[in-house]
Scaffold this active site. Sequence first.
Site, PDB file in Angstrom:
ATOM      1  N   SER A   2       9.942  -6.466   0.561  1.00 19.33           N
ATOM      2  CA  SER A   2       9.399  -5.680  -0.547  1.00 19.33           C
ATOM      3  C   SER A   2       8.049  -5.115  -0.122  1.00 19.33           C
ATOM      4  O   SER A   2       7.556  -5.400   0.961  1.00 19.33           O
ATOM      5  CB  SER A   2       9.242  -6.578  -1.777  1.00 19.33           C
ATOM      6  OG  SER A   2       8.900  -5.781  -2.881  1.00 19.33           O
ATOM      7  N   ASN A   3       7.489  -4.272  -0.966  1.00 17.59           N
ATOM      8  CA  ASN A   3       6.149  -3.742  -0.673  1.00 17.59           C
ATOM      9  C   ASN A   3       5.520  -3.298  -1.985  1.00 17.59           C
ATOM     10  O   ASN A   3       6.135  -3.382  -3.044  1.00 17.59           O
ATOM     11  CB  ASN A   3       6.223  -2.597   0.350  1.00 17.59           C
ATOM     12  CG  ASN A   3       7.064  -1.455  -0.173  1.00 17.59           C
ATOM     13  OD1 ASN A   3       6.775  -0.901  -1.213  1.00 17.59           O
ATOM     14  ND2 ASN A   3       8.133  -1.142   0.533  1.00 17.59           N
ATOM     15  N   ARG A   4       4.277  -2.802  -1.905  1.00 20.91           N
ATOM     16  CA  ARG A   4       3.575  -2.502  -3.149  1.00 20.91           C
ATOM     17  C   ARG A   4       3.564  -1.009  -3.469  1.00 20.91           C
ATOM     18  O   ARG A   4       2.611  -0.485  -4.031  1.00 20.91           O
ATOM     19  CB  ARG A   4       2.159  -3.098  -3.106  1.00 20.91           C
ATOM     20  CG  ARG A   4       1.433  -2.740  -1.871  1.00 20.91           C
ATOM     21  CD  ARG A   4       0.299  -3.694  -1.553  1.00 20.91           C
ATOM     22  NE  ARG A   4      -0.222  -3.354  -0.248  1.00 20.91           N
ATOM     23  CZ  ARG A   4      -1.075  -2.357  -0.020  1.00 20.91           C
ATOM     24  NH1 ARG A   4      -1.537  -1.652  -1.012  1.00 20.91           N
ATOM     25  NH2 ARG A   4      -1.478  -2.086   1.198  1.00 20.91           N
TER      26      ARG A   4
END
Length: 196
Positions: A2-4
């Site tokens: 995942s990432n932001r």
Amino acid sequence: ISNRSSGKMGVALAQAAHSRGASVTLVHGPLTVALPNGVSAVPVTTALSMLDALEAQLPHADVLLMAAAVGDFRPKTVASQKIKKGLEKESLTLVANPDLLMSTKALNPACVRVGFAAETQHVEQYAAEKLKRKGLRLMVANDVSQKDAGFQVDTNRVTLLDGKRVQLLPLMSKLDTAHAILDRVLGLLPRNRKPR
Ligand code: PMT
């Protein structure tokens, strides 16, 4: 895994393209900003569902702007029930996601495909390599090591590469960045496809 990513850059591109008269479909993951008016939205939650959505949309598209930060890997298995404490394994087995730009390349060869490259070092070099490897018409190199550019913030500072010319853009709002990208995309469209 995942990432932001906030979706702000993708939403800005959709908004800018719609304001220029384009018919826009925004295939998007989780967003922290409102969907722009007048844009048709296709929400997705995984790289594979994004691939399905792209396969459905691309045959009718003149331009693909790929600002999504797609996960390169996904867990191999998804638990159907809650994993009880004590029974969990200490590691996750990952499998590679398909590269969506590459997987959809043959679907519509006339479509102008624009990628983004999020990098923290050797930004121009790595972006140029991705431009070539993915067979794109334009690459937007994003130095995400800077606090005022890239993930989550409202501004961006990007470099545009097309294999011949390298255009450094100053720090701008994501909406102004989107318009600068679209200015270059207009030059890549066949004359009779320009919206104005
Ligand atoms: O959403 P925001 O908070 O506004 O942040 C914007 C952003 C930083 C996410 C955006 O500006 C950006 O840089 N997006 C690309 C991030 C990225 O994943 O880059 P990449 O170097 O991993 O991928 C290169 C290109 O291949 C991208 O166009 C990506 O969409 C595409 N890709 C990546 C992985 C994958 N499995 N399939 C792909 O098609």
